[in-house]
Design a protein around this motif. Structure first.
Motif, short mmCIF file in Angstrom:
data_model
loop_
_atom_site.label_atom_id
_atom_site.label_comp_id
_atom_site.label_asym_id
_atom_site.label_seq_id
_atom_site.Cartn_x
_atom_site.Cartn_y
_atom_site.Cartn_z
N ASN A 64 4.68 2.72 -1.64
CA ASN A 64 3.81 3.51 -0.76
C ASN A 64 2.42 2.90 -0.65
OD1 ASN A 64 3.58 6.41 0.60
ND2 ASN A 64 1.68 5.99 -0.48
N ALA A 65 1.91 2.38 -1.75
CA ALA A 65 0.57 1.79 -1.74
C ALA A 65 0.53 0.52 -0.90
CB ALA A 65 0.11 1.49 -3.16
N LEU A 94 -3.61 -4.71 -1.54
CA LEU A 94 -4.65 -4.17 -0.66
C LEU A 94 -5.79 -5.17 -0.48
CD1 LEU A 94 -4.74 -0.50 -1.98
CD2 LEU A 94 -3.86 -1.27 0.22
N ALA A 107 0.99 1.46 2.78
CA ALA A 107 0.04 2.49 3.21
C ALA A 107 0.74 3.61 3.98
CB ALA A 107 -1.08 1.87 4.06
N THR A 111 -5.08 4.58 1.58
CA THR A 111 -4.27 4.52 0.37
C THR A 111 -5.04 5.07 -0.83
OG1 THR A 111 -3.09 2.57 1.21
CG2 THR A 111 -2.99 2.97 -1.16
#
Length: 203
Positions: A140-141, A31, A144, A109
């Motif tokens: 998933n993170a 991220l 997003a 997220t």
């Protein structure tokens, strides 16, 4: 005295914590990288649809060419990443689409993970690290996606079912944002004779 559920998960506490730390570290790094060097993720589809809705062209989210043009304002996108969700999902994503793409993806997220983590901790109080150490959390993170949101709705709804069935139905009814995940829920409520939950979901 150790409760049964504590004994069940106690051997997995340390491995789960270590795996969770690793997953959360990699996800946070991804991220952070996205904030500096923006890369493609599923969130760009949500972001573009939300931006179109905010600009007064919600129908454009379902026009592949119009939607793609908005996506290209955020990232250099290869291939197609259409918006395959019902219009209700636009209300959910709109606040995040008002932010720059990478910032919106990071906040999306973080917020949806917090919901998933909170409900998972309520479901299994002594195994919360297992929820964070679940390998799909990493995927998933990074991209997003919306699985944190849908998992939180599933878990939260069924936590509420024994004592607040109508509210539980309303919570799982919010899975209309991704309808194919909830297709069997009305049948499950009927089979269990959970009429108040059925009514809540229908509402």
């Amino acid at each position: 005295m150790i409760k049964a559920d504590e004994r069940t998960f106690q051997p997995f506490h340390l491995p789960a914590k270590l795996l969770a730390y690793f997953i959360l570290l990699i996800a946070a790094t991804a991220l952070a990288v996205n904030l500096v060097h923006t890369f493609s993720a599923d969130f760009v589809s949500y972001w573009a649809a939300g931006r179109l809705a905010f600009d007064g062209n919600a129908a454009g989210a379902y026009d592949i060419a119009v939607h793609r043009a908005m996506e290209l304002k955020a990232i250099d996108l290869d291939g197609l990443m259409p918006f395959p969700y019902p219009p209700l999902f636009l209300f959910v994503i709109l606040p995040f689409a008002l932010l720059p793409y990478a910032v919106g993806a990071t906040l999306w997220t973080a917020v949806t993970f917090a919901g998933y983590w909170a409900t998972a901790r309520r479901l299994l109080p002594h195994s919360g690290w297992l929820a964070a150490g679940f390998p799909p959390v990493l995927v998933n993170a990074i991209i997003a996606q919306n699985a944190f949101l849908t998992a939180a709705l599933f878990i939260g709804g069924f936590l509420l079912l024994p004592k607040r069935p109508f509210v539980a139905g309303m919570v799982v009814g919010c899975l209309i944002v991704k309808p194919h995940l909830g297709l069997l829920l009305p049948l499950a409520f009927i089979a269990a004779r959970e009429w108040r939950a059925f009514a809540g979901a229908a509402l």
